[in-house]
Design an enzyme around this catalytic site. Sequence first.
Site, PDB file in Angstrom:
ATOM      1  CB  CYS A   1       4.801   1.895   7.939  1.00 35.69           C
ATOM      2  SG  CYS A   1       4.333   3.420   7.095  1.00 35.69           S
ATOM      3  CG  LEU A   2       6.545   1.115   1.978  1.00 37.85           C
ATOM      4  CD1 LEU A   2       5.913   1.448   0.629  1.00 37.85           C
ATOM      5  CD2 LEU A   2       7.736   0.181   1.797  1.00 37.85           C
TER       6      LEU A   2
ATOM      7  CD  GLN B   1       3.159   5.741   3.145  1.00 34.99           C
ATOM      8  OE1 GLN B   1       2.284   5.138   2.524  1.00 34.99           O
ATOM      9  NE2 GLN B   1       4.141   5.119   3.774  1.00 34.99           N
TER      10      GLN B   1
ATOM     11  CG  HIS C   1      -0.806   0.843   7.272  1.00 33.33           C
ATOM     12  ND1 HIS C   1       0.152   0.470   8.183  1.00 33.33           N
ATOM     13  CD2 HIS C   1      -0.173   1.649   6.370  1.00 33.33           C
ATOM     14  CE1 HIS C   1       1.304   1.040   7.848  1.00 33.33           C
ATOM     15  NE2 HIS C   1       1.139   1.756   6.752  1.00 33.33           N
ATOM     16  CD  GLU C   2      -1.882   2.590   2.617  1.00 37.80           C
ATOM     17  OE1 GLU C   2      -1.681   3.791   2.393  1.00 37.80           O
ATOM     18  OE2 GLU C   2      -0.968   1.792   2.882  1.00 37.80           O
TER      19      GLU C   2
ATOM     20  N   GLY D   1       0.840  -1.196   0.000  1.00 35.37           N
ATOM     21  CA  GLY D   1       0.000   0.000   0.000  1.00 35.37           C
ATOM     22  C   GLY D   1       0.872   1.241   0.000  1.00 35.37           C
TER      23      GLY D   1
ATOM     24  CG  HIS E   1      -0.167   6.294   5.895  1.00 36.59           C
ATOM     25  ND1 HIS E   1       0.941   6.838   6.492  1.00 36.59           N
ATOM     26  CD2 HIS E   1       0.165   5.013   5.587  1.00 36.59           C
ATOM     27  CE1 HIS E   1       1.906   5.920   6.554  1.00 36.59           C
ATOM     28  NE2 HIS E   1       1.460   4.803   6.013  1.00 36.59           N
TER      29      HIS E   1
HETATM   30  O1  GNR Z   1       4.069  -2.702   2.594  1.00 36.56           O
HETATM   31  C1  GNR Z   1       3.382  -2.603   3.606  1.00 36.56           C
HETATM   32  N1  GNR Z   1       3.106  -3.711   4.339  1.00 36.56           N
HETATM   33  C2  GNR Z   1       2.165  -3.735   5.359  1.00 36.56           C
HETATM   34  C3  GNR Z   1       2.161  -4.832   6.211  1.00 36.56           C
HETATM   35  C4  GNR Z   1       1.248  -4.909   7.230  1.00 36.56           C
HETATM   36  C5  GNR Z   1       0.331  -3.892   7.408  1.00 36.56           C
HETATM   37  C6  GNR Z   1       0.334  -2.784   6.588  1.00 36.56           C
HETATM   38  C7  GNR Z   1       1.243  -2.710   5.575  1.00 36.56           C
HETATM   39  S1  GNR Z   1       1.225  -1.342   4.520  1.00 36.56           S
HETATM   40  C8  GNR Z   1       2.912  -1.273   4.048  1.00 36.56           C
HETATM   41  C9  GNR Z   1       3.140  -0.202   3.009  1.00 36.56           C
HETATM   42  C10 GNR Z   1       2.844   1.155   3.593  1.00 36.56           C
HETATM   43  O2  GNR Z   1       3.583   1.733   4.333  1.00 36.56           O
HETATM   44  N2  GNR Z   1       1.690   1.684   3.268  1.00 36.56           N
HETATM   45  O3  GNR Z   1       1.323   2.867   3.769  1.00 36.56           O
HETATM   46 NI    NI Z   2       2.459   2.964   5.710  1.00 31.73          NI
END
Ligand code: GNR
Ligand code: NI
Length: 166
Positions: free
Chosen positions: A91-92, A51, A133-134, A46, A137
Amino acid sequence: MAVLPILHHPDPRLRKKTPPVQQFDQKLQRLIDDMFETMYAAPGVGLAANQVGVQLRLSVMDCSEHHDQPIVMINPEVLGAEERQEMEEGCLSLPDIRDKVQRYNKIRLRALDRNGQPYELEAEGLMAQCVQHEIDHLDGKLYIDYLSSLKRERIKKKLLKAAAGD
Ligand code: GNR
Ligand code: NI
């Protein structure tokens, strides 16, 4: 298409609540394509617009094994959620860090696609986790906000040290 630089915590641009997308123009299509390229290259499942430094309520996702189920989530709203459980997350914007947080295993969502057409989606497991998670953000939140302040401080120090070494 282009791979865009991904912002790392504690960048203040990750902490702003993003405003809704209103213009479904050529510029938006280009941004979405670049976000997919950036997400696949990372690699990640995601990526939220803030980001990559763009303040818009837009995320891209692909939780499929073969990277063939791209999803564009614009102005998303949660309709319902079930089965709260602990899940491991990364998270990236927090490179080389993982921890467990409470998420719903099932989620129902309404959003707009890249053409502004509304759709509804039911997600489970990793995809449900990714949706939450998104949306966090897009609201200026990170999963570390659910951890203890001690853990959060340690993570911030580690990332600031890594950034100073770059
Ligand atoms: O690549 C991603 N892996 C992930 C693993 C578990 C829960 C959420 C994620 S999202 C993350 C990419 C990211 O930072 N998206 O905002
Ligand atoms: Ni993330």
